[in-house]
Write an enzyme that holds these catalytic residues in place. Structure first.
Site, PDB file in Angstrom:
ATOM      1  CB  ILE A  18      -0.949  -0.011   1.221  1.00 58.50           C
ATOM      2  CG1 ILE A  18      -1.972  -1.141   1.077  1.00 58.50           C
ATOM      3  CG2 ILE A  18      -1.667   1.329   1.361  1.00 58.50           C
ATOM      4  CD1 ILE A  18      -2.814  -1.368   2.317  1.00 58.50           C
ATOM      5  CE1 TYR A 167      -1.153  -4.718  12.297  1.00 59.75           C
ATOM      6  CE2 TYR A 167      -3.533  -5.042  12.265  1.00 59.75           C
ATOM      7  CZ  TYR A 167      -2.381  -4.553  11.679  1.00 59.75           C
ATOM      8  OH  TYR A 167      -2.462  -3.885  10.472  1.00 59.75           O
TER       9      TYR A 167
END
Length: 274
Positions: A18, A167
């Site tokens: 990305i 996370y």
């Protein structure tokens, strides 16, 4: 496409996935793009590829390991010296690791790279962002933040490490920092927003290969980052969470001001800003 001529844009984690697609989109729009990459060789290859693909020679490689707060400080100092005016900062770099790992500073790796590093880099680049106002900070979070919980008794996941829980905590911290910075920096003309890029095939890790092959590619994942960085209609929009280029609802936990205030203080302490 929005014309980004004259705009200086920093993108972390820009050598693949990305981040690379985001850097290429900004370069295609005419921006001066500062690609922050951990691996110099891979970064140089991506830099050359973007220059050729866009015809934009104003693409620069900046090497830094965001798992080291000392390296983040060095990077910020060098960026400020070379580019005292910055218009867009996209904190895209992130990690997801199955087994608990430590950063160079002794912090859990996901918390260090996904939260501490972008927090520190953003704060240190404040003079350049203020000089570039109206300017924009874009933080790449994840919808996994909704699985996260800020556990002040175990921020570093020393007692029990679960990849998605840790996370999620790091990405929830990212959303909280976005909200806080948006409020603090609005008088400076700096907007701060965050986003979920979608479930995308990237090099992030933590996902089986057979699933990754079925996912959309990085250029789709970059769309919301590019939208937040370039869309004229978002010039004054700040403190928002986006998904699919549209405002979305973040976890209610992200709005808890007491937790945010404590996390801000803890983050300043851990990054040496306090």
């Amino acid at each position: 496409m929005t014309d980004m001529q004259g705009q200086v844009c920093v993108v972390t984690g820009a050598n693949s996935g990305i981040g690379k697609a985001t850097a290429q989109g900004l370069a295609a729009a005419g921006a001066t793009v500062l690609m922050v990459c951990r691996d110099r060789a891979r970064g140089a290859a991506a830099e050359q590829e973007i220059r050729v693909a866009t015809g934009n020679a104003a693409v620069e490689l900046w090497q830094a390991d965001l798992a080291s707060l000392a390296d983040v400080r060095r990077l910020a100092s060098e960026l400020l010296a070379a580019h005292p005016v910055i218009h867009v900062l996209i904190n895209n770099a992130g990690v997801m690791v199955e087994k608990r790992q430590m950063s160079a500073d002794g912090f859990e790796l996901q918390f260090a790279v996904n939260h501490l590093a972008p927090f520190l880099l953003t704060r240190l680049l404040e003079p350049a962002l203020a000089a570039g106002a109206p300017s924009r900070v874009v933080n790449v979070s994840s919808r996994v933040h909704s699985m996260g919980n800020i556990d002040f008794d175990d921020l570093q996941s020393t007692r029990k490490y679960r990849m998605f829980a840790s996370y999620g905590q790091s990405k929830l911290a990212c959303v909280m920092a976005t909200y806080d910075l948006a409020e603090r920096w609005q008088p400076l003309g700096i907007t701060v927003n965050c986003l979920h890029p979608g479930v995308i095939d990237t090099n992030l890790g933590g996902m089986p290969g057979f699933i990754k092959r079925l996912l959309p590619k990085a250029d789709k994942g970059a769309r919301t980052s590019l939208h937040l960085a370039m869309a004229p209609e978002l010039a004054d929009v700040t403190g928002q969470y986006f998904s699919g280029c549209k405002p979305a609802k973040a976890s209610p936990r992200a709005a808890d001001r007491a937790v945010r205030a404590r996390l801000w203080d803890e983050t300043e302490r851990m990054t040496g800003l306090a």
